[in-house]
Design a protein around this motif. Structure first.
Motif, PDB file in Angstrom:
ATOM      1  N   ILE B  52     -40.837  66.715  11.327  1.00  0.00           N
ATOM      2  CA  ILE B  52     -40.916  67.219   9.839  1.00  0.00           C
ATOM      3  C   ILE B  52     -40.906  65.643   9.617  1.00  0.00           C
ATOM      4  N   TYR B  53     -40.036  65.133   9.254  1.00  0.00           N
ATOM      5  CA  TYR B  53     -39.521  63.995   8.886  1.00  0.00           C
ATOM      6  C   TYR B  53     -40.551  62.934   9.343  1.00  0.00           C
ATOM      7  N   PRO B  65     -33.912  66.762  21.111  1.00  0.00           N
ATOM      8  CA  PRO B  65     -33.318  65.634  19.708  1.00  0.00           C
ATOM      9  C   PRO B  65     -32.445  65.980  19.233  1.00  0.00           C
ATOM     10  N   VAL B  66     -31.930  64.275  18.715  1.00  0.00           N
ATOM     11  CA  VAL B  66     -31.157  64.708  17.189  1.00  0.00           C
ATOM     12  C   VAL B  66     -31.717  64.043  16.184  1.00  0.00           C
ATOM     13  N   VAL B  67     -31.866  64.144  15.033  1.00  0.00           N
ATOM     14  CA  VAL B  67     -32.425  63.289  13.828  1.00  0.00           C
ATOM     15  C   VAL B  67     -31.288  63.358  12.592  1.00  0.00           C
ATOM     16  N   GLU B  68     -32.008  62.732  11.675  1.00  0.00           N
ATOM     17  CA  GLU B  68     -31.066  61.840  10.741  1.00  0.00           C
ATOM     18  C   GLU B  68     -30.310  60.980  10.343  1.00  0.00           C
ATOM     19  N   VAL B  71     -26.301  63.219  10.708  1.00  0.00           N
ATOM     20  CA  VAL B  71     -25.785  64.147  11.356  1.00  0.00           C
ATOM     21  C   VAL B  71     -25.748  63.500  12.853  1.00  0.00           C
TER      22      VAL B  71
END
Lengths: 226, 265
Positions: B52-53, B65-68, B71
Motif C-alpha cells: 500500500i505505501y 510484515p509489520v509496517v508504519e 505500529v
C-alpha cells in the motif's frame, strides 16, 4: 463497572464520525458518561482548555484529565476499563499491529478519498475519488476476510478496533451515496463489507449514537451548502 | 535476551522512521538482518511487504510484515516485553501516543517545509516550527512531562524515540538553510533533552554521522533549487509530483518528493 455520573465526560458533536468512535467504545464497555455537545461554529472554553494543541473534538475527560484524538481515546477506554466488556484490541501483538495499521490507513488514505467524492467539483474529479474509495474498500474487504476469520466483525465475534475506525464513517458514507447516486458499499464489489456495514450499524452499542441519515443530510446542506 | 525468532528489517540509511525502528531494536537487544532500500527504487521485497505505501521501514518477524513506524514500535514493545518503551498506565500511554501523533502530524511536516521552501514561505515554516516546539517546551516545563529527564521518564521511551529520531534534522537544516530552529534560550528544556538523548549509547549507534546527513541534505536541496528556476513564483520548491510541473521535470520532481518525504521528522 459503570462510572459515577460526572466522572467521565465526552466533549463532542452529534454529526462527527470522530466523536462516534469513543461513544461506541464507551458503550461497549458499559461506561456511563456525560455527553457535552459543542455548538457548531463555536468552541467552548472547556474544549479550548482540554485540547489546546488541536482545539478539536472529541475529547474525553476522565478524572479531570483529558485524552484527545479519536482512536487514541478508543485505545485509552480499552485500557482504562480493561475489566469491563470485551477487549477492543486483540491480545495477540501481530493482530494488534494489523488493527493499528488498518485504522491508520482508513484515516490516512481511505477517508480522504471518500471525502474527495463530496468535495469534487467536476464529474471527472468525482469519478476519480470514487475509484480510489472503491479500490480502498477492496483492500479493506481483504483485510476483513483475514481479520474476521469468518466471524461477524474485524474484531471477530465482537466489535473491535478496525470496526470502530471504519464504522464511524458509515453514516456519512450513506449521505454521500444519497447525494451522488454512487453506491460506496456495493454488495457486488465488496460483499463482505456490505453485510458488515449493516451489522455494525444495527449493533446496540452503535445504533443509539448513530445519527439518522436524513438529519446528517440536513446538517450537510445547512452547513456545507451542498 | 533469548531470541529464537528471525527478524529482518528493510530501511533507508537517512530515513528517520528507519532510525526509530533500529533504535527500538537496539534498546531491546534484538538481533536482526538489515536490508538497505533505495527510497526512489523500492525492492521487490519492499513492494511485496508494504504494497500500500511502498515505503520503509518494514519489519519482518518470522516472515510476517509489520509496517508504519509507530505500529512497528508498539509491536516490538508488545512482543519483547523486557525493557518496556511504553508505560503500563493507560493515561500515560494516551499522552505519549498523542504527542507521537503531534510529531508526525504537525512538527515533522513543519520541519520538512522549512527545507522545501524559500523566502516568505520558509519564514512562515520556521515560525510554525517554533510554535510547535513551544508546545513541547511547555509540556516539558509545566505539563505531562514536567521534571522528567526523558519523555518516557528515567529511560528512553516511545516518544523519545519518535521525537529524537528526526530531531537531528533540526541541526542539519539550521546549517543548510541558515535558519535558527532550536534556540537554547527559547527552548532550554527541549534543547537539554535532545543533547541528553543524542549522548545515549544506542542512539549514537543508530544515528548516522552528522556530516553524512549534511551532505545528503545539501544534495537534495541543490536538486530542488535547480528545478525551481522554472517556477519562480512557487514558495514550495520541488513539490512532489502532485503539483503542476512540465513533463520533463516530472520524474525528477517525483524523485525529490520521495527524498524529501524520507527527510520528514
Amino acid at each position: 463497572m459503570a462510572a459515577e455520573a460526572g466522572e467521565v465526560r465526552l466533549i463532542g458533536a452529534w454529526p462527527s464520525p470522530f466523536v462516534l468512535r469513543p461513544r461506541v467504545a464507551l458503550n461497549l464497555k458499559g461506561v456511563e458518561y456525560e455527553f457535552l455537545q459543542e455548538k457548531f461554529g463555536e468552541k467552548s472554553e472547556l474544549l479550548l482548555r482540554s485540547n489546546p494543541v488541536y482545539k478539536k473534538i472529541p475529547v474525553l475527560l476522565h478524572h479531570d484529565k483529558s485524552v484527545c484524538e479519536s482512536m487514541i481515546i478508543v485505545e485509552y477506554v480499552d485500557g482504562a476499563w480493561a475489566n469491563s466488556g470485551h477487549a477492543i484490541l486483540p491480545a495477540d501483538p501481530y493482530e494488534r499491529a494489523l488493527h493499528r495499521f488498518w485504522a491508520f490507513y482508513i484515516d490516512d488514505k481511505w477517508f480522504p478519498s471518500m471525502f474527495g467524492i463530496a468535495k469534487a467539483e467536476t464529474e471527472e474529479a468525482k469519478a476519480e475519488s470514487a475509484e480510489q474509495a472503491w479500490a480502498g474498500l477492496k483492500l479493506l474487504e481483504e483485510a476483513f476476510e483475514k481479520l474476521s476469520k469468518g466471524k461477524a466483525f474485524f474484531g471477530g465475534d465482537i466489535i473491535g478496533y478496525v470496526d470502530i475506525a471504519l464504522g464511524a464513517y458509515l453514516g456519512w458514507a450513506k449521505v454521500i451515496e444519497q447525494m451522488t447516486g454512487l453506491k460506496l458499499l456495493d454488495e457486488e464489489k465488496t460483499p463482505l463489507l456490505a453485510i458488515w456495514a449493516e451489522r455494525f450499524c444495527a449493533h446496540e452499542a452503535v445504533k443509539e449514537v448513530t445519527p439518522e441519515t436524513e438529519k446528517l443530510m440536513e446538517f450537510a446542506k445547512m452547513h456545507f451548502g451542498k | 535476551m533469548d531470541q529464537s525468532s528471525s527478524l529482518k528489517f528493510l530501511g533507508s540509511w537517512a530515513d528517520s522512521h528507519t532510525h526509530r525502528v533500529r533504535l527500538a531494536l537496539k534498546l531491546k537487544g534484538l538481533v536482526f538482518e538489515y536490508q538497505e532500500e533505495d527510497s526512489v527504487n523500492p525492492s521487490p521485497a519492499l513492494l511485496l511487504h508494504n504494497p500500500i505505501y511502498k515505503k520503509v521501514p518494514a519489519l519482518l518477524h518470522d516472515g510476517r510484515p509489520v509496517v508504519e513506524s509507530l505500529v512497528i514500535l508498539q509491536y516490538i514493545d508488545e512482543t519483547w516485553t523486557d525493557d518496556p518503551i511504553m508505560h503500563a498506565d493507560p493515561f500515560e500511554r494516551a499522552i505519549v501516543r498523542f504527542w507521537c501523533h503531534f510529531a508526525d502530524d504537525k512538527l515533522g511536516p513543519a520541519v520538512g517545509l522549512v527545507f522545501s521552501s524559500a523566502g516568505e514561505g520558509q519564514k512562515a515554516a520556521v515560525d510554525q516550527v517554533h510554535e510547535n516546539l513551544k508546545l513541547l517546551e511547555r509540556e516539558l516545563r509545566d505539563g505531562a512531562f514536567k521534571g522528567r529527564r526523558f519523555f518516557g521518564g528515567d529511560n528512553i521511551g516511545l516518544l523519545d524515540i519518535v521525537l529524537g529520531c528526526g530531531s537531528y534534522w533540526l541541526a542539519v537544516f539550521e546549517e543548510v538553510m541558515e535558519v535558527k530552529l532550536v534556540d537554547p534560550d527559547t527552548f532550554p528544556l527541549f534543547h537539554a533533552w535532545l543533547r541528553d538523548f543524542e549522548e545515549q549509547k544506542e542512539v549514537k549507534e543508530t544515528i548516522p554521522p552528522i556530516d553524512k546527513l549534511l551532505e545528503h541534505a545539501r544534495g537534495i536541496r541543490q536538486m530542488m533549487l535547480s528545478l525551481s528556476t522554472d517556477t519562480t513564483t512557487a514558495t514550495t520548491i520541488g513539490a512532489p509530483a502532485t503539483g503542476s510541473t512540465t513533463s520533463n521535470n516530472d520524474a525528477a520532481v517525483e524523485e525529490i518528493g520521495l527524498l524529501q518525504e524520507s527527510l520528514v521528522l
